[in-house]
Design a protein around this motif. Structure first.
Motif, PDB file in Angstrom:
ATOM      1  N   LEU A 196       0.813  -1.179   0.046  1.00  0.00           N
ATOM      2  CA  LEU A 196       0.049   0.015  -0.096  1.00  0.00           C
ATOM      3  C   LEU A 196       0.732   1.351  -0.042  1.00  0.00           C
ATOM      4  CD1 LEU A 196      -2.467  -1.260   2.711  1.00  0.00           C
ATOM      5  CD2 LEU A 196      -2.927  -1.155   0.222  1.00  0.00           C
ATOM      6  N   ASN A 363      -2.925  -4.263   7.844  1.00  0.00           N
ATOM      7  CA  ASN A 363      -2.448  -3.256   6.951  1.00  0.00           C
ATOM      8  C   ASN A 363      -3.679  -2.430   6.327  1.00  0.00           C
ATOM      9  OD1 ASN A 363       0.073  -2.294   6.107  1.00  0.00           O
ATOM     10  ND2 ASN A 363      -0.340  -3.325   4.097  1.00  0.00           N
ATOM     11  N   ARG A 364      -4.682  -3.082   5.866  1.00  0.00           N
ATOM     12  CA  ARG A 364      -5.795  -2.125   5.279  1.00  0.00           C
ATOM     13  C   ARG A 364      -6.338  -1.338   6.312  1.00  0.00           C
ATOM     14  NH1 ARG A 364      -7.067  -7.156   3.276  1.00  0.00           N
ATOM     15  NH2 ARG A 364      -8.835  -7.414   4.337  1.00  0.00           N
ATOM     16  N   ALA A 368      -3.784   1.660   5.154  1.00  0.00           N
ATOM     17  CA  ALA A 368      -4.104   1.945   3.739  1.00  0.00           C
ATOM     18  C   ALA A 368      -4.482   3.562   3.520  1.00  0.00           C
ATOM     19  CB  ALA A 368      -5.390   0.893   3.297  1.00  0.00           C
ATOM     20  N   SER A 371      -7.478   3.897   4.925  1.00  0.00           N
ATOM     21  CA  SER A 371      -7.607   3.857   6.562  1.00  0.00           C
ATOM     22  C   SER A 371      -8.391   4.871   7.219  1.00  0.00           C
ATOM     23  CB  SER A 371      -6.371   3.316   7.078  1.00  0.00           C
ATOM     24  OG  SER A 371      -6.353   3.583   8.383  1.00  0.00           O
TER      25      SER A 371
END
Length: 439
Positions: A196, A363-364, A368, A371
């Motif tokens: 990302l 992570n997302r 991200a 996010s």
């Protein structure tokens, strides 16, 4: 007139025991000196060996603002080359990754180079006879990093040909990488789940500072993580707790939690939060994983590996590693007020796929471009970068829990809300920016 280039005393004066001058974040000349001195003379993360598994595989990146290409050479070693043709300066390797075969070919004039950077061929070579070509820089091929070190498949380079050794630079801080790799029953990681990327309108050091700032989560993230927790608290009794809630909720832990969590600092600007506890310590167990770890390491060793729940480890100057959740973030300086952030995820080879699913979800949710948590921080960075241009207050305070003589004891474990790790980073910054080797 140059304010800092030939004035190491002026640079050193920007870092006080409990304060740093705002020029570290807004002065364009200092930014250029950071690229020349700090990023050239320290060991900077380039990539992971799993990104280039076969000869000819390559990936492009930057060290500071220097374009480089990491490539698997024909002898299977990993090389780091400056991504620039010595003929007319064109970037040789295009895109972000690929396989170049046995050589790189410049797209401008078709000069070719072996994957160790050495010149292979050039069209119309007769035209260079009796010109002294064999003695000029171009005949030496693509420039290479001064030194490359692969540590448990993590690839670092030092652009300068001489300088501090890899071991002396990182010391005991490498234990974070050891722990993340050892969480695999096979002792191996591989990059998985994509990367990302998004741009931040701020100086790169703001992102590094934030990684061990434990006094902001319950404030800055109240609107995001706090909302998620509030919604979850209204769920009917007996509702299974979603993985996302497990990851959001710890951000709203009170100051007391972070105080007891602890911070460890190492020399040369490295350090980590999460000594006794961390926001990654209470995730639900993954079926079958413990049994795999015990089979691979024995029960005592498996418990030691999985019981080490470090939060954020800063590897100075510009990466952060989360061992328990297998993520790595790179803070790539672009300009004094622009930073490209890359967030990478890793698979624990041989471990259940649910662990990679949790890693990618984290992570997302947190890192991200979409996010909600990450954008809380982004707003703070942008506000700070704009406000630091204002006159009237030139010094930023980093004196929380400052102890007399701490600069003479570079390694310590301290209160989890201390700003000592930030001070540690600034001391390393000043040292590399003013050392004889850097100058």
């Amino acid at each position: 007139m140059s304010k800092y280039r030939n004035n190491p005393e002026a640079i050193q004066a920007l870092v006080r025991p409990g304060e740093v001058h705002k020029d570290l974040y807004v002065d364009a000349e200092l930014f250029e000196l950071e690229m020349e001195r700090l990023f050239a003379n320290t060991w900077v993360y380039v990539g992971h060996a799993s990104q280039v598994p076969q000869p000819g595989d390559y990936t492009t990146t930057t060290v500071g603002t220097e374009p480089v290409v990491m490539v698997r050479h024909s002898d299977r070693s990993v090389r780091v080359l400056v991504n620039r043709c010595p003929h007319k300066g064109v970037q040789v390797a295009g895109g972000t990754c690929g396989n170049t075969g046995k050589f790189f070919r410049c797209p401008y004039h078709a000069w070719t180079f072996k994957t160790d950077g050495s010149l292979l061929s050039l069209p119309l070579r007769k035209g260079y006879e009796n010109t002294g070509f064999e003695h000029c820089e171009a005949s030496q091929g693509m420039a290479t990093a001064g030194a490359v070190h692969v540590y448990r498949d993590f690839v670092f380079c030092r652009l300068a040909p001489q300088g501090i050794s890899f071991g002396d630079f990182f010391g005991g801080s490498l234990s974070t990488i050891d722990n993340m790799v050892d969480r695999s029953p096979e002792g191996r990681l591989e990059v998985a789940g994509g990367v990302l990327r998004y741009m931040h309108p701020c100086n790169w050091k703001m992102l590094v500072d934030n990684q061990t700032d434990t006094c902001h989560p319950m404030v800055a993230h109240e609107s995001s993580a706090g909302t998620a927790v509030a919604v979850w608290n209204r769920a009917p009794e007996g509702t299974p707790k979603p993985m996302a809630v497990e990851q959001f909720a710890p951000f709203m832990s009170p100051y007391e939690f972070f105080e007891k969590m602890g911070i460890r600092v190492w020399d040369n600007g490295h350090g980590h939060t999460g000594v006794a506890d961390s926001i990654h310590a209470a995730y639900s167990p993954v079926p079958g994983y413990w049994e795999q770890m015990v089979a691979a390491y024995g029960e005592e060793r498996a418990q030691a590996i999985l019981g080490d729940v470090r939060h954020n480890t800063v590897y100075f100057p510009n990466i952060m590693v989360k061992g328990p959740i297998q993520t790595l973030r790179v803070f790539k300086p672009v300009a004094v007020d622009r930073t490209l952030v890359e967030s990478w995820t890793f698979r624990l080879v041989g471990a259940p796929d649910l662990l990679l699913e949790r890693t990618c979800m984290y992570n997302r949710l947190i890192n991200a471009p979409t996010s909600v948590v990450g954008h809380d921080d982004l707003e703070m960075y942008e506000r700070a970068q704009q406000a630091l241009k204002a006159r009237g207050r030139d010094w930023m305070n980093v004196a929380r829990l400052l102890e007399p003589g701490e600069a003479d004891a570079p390694e310590a474990v301290v209160n989890g809300t201390s700003e000592r790790q930030m001070r540690n980073q600034f001391q390393a910054w000043a040292r590399f920016m003013t050392s004889e080797a850097s100058a």
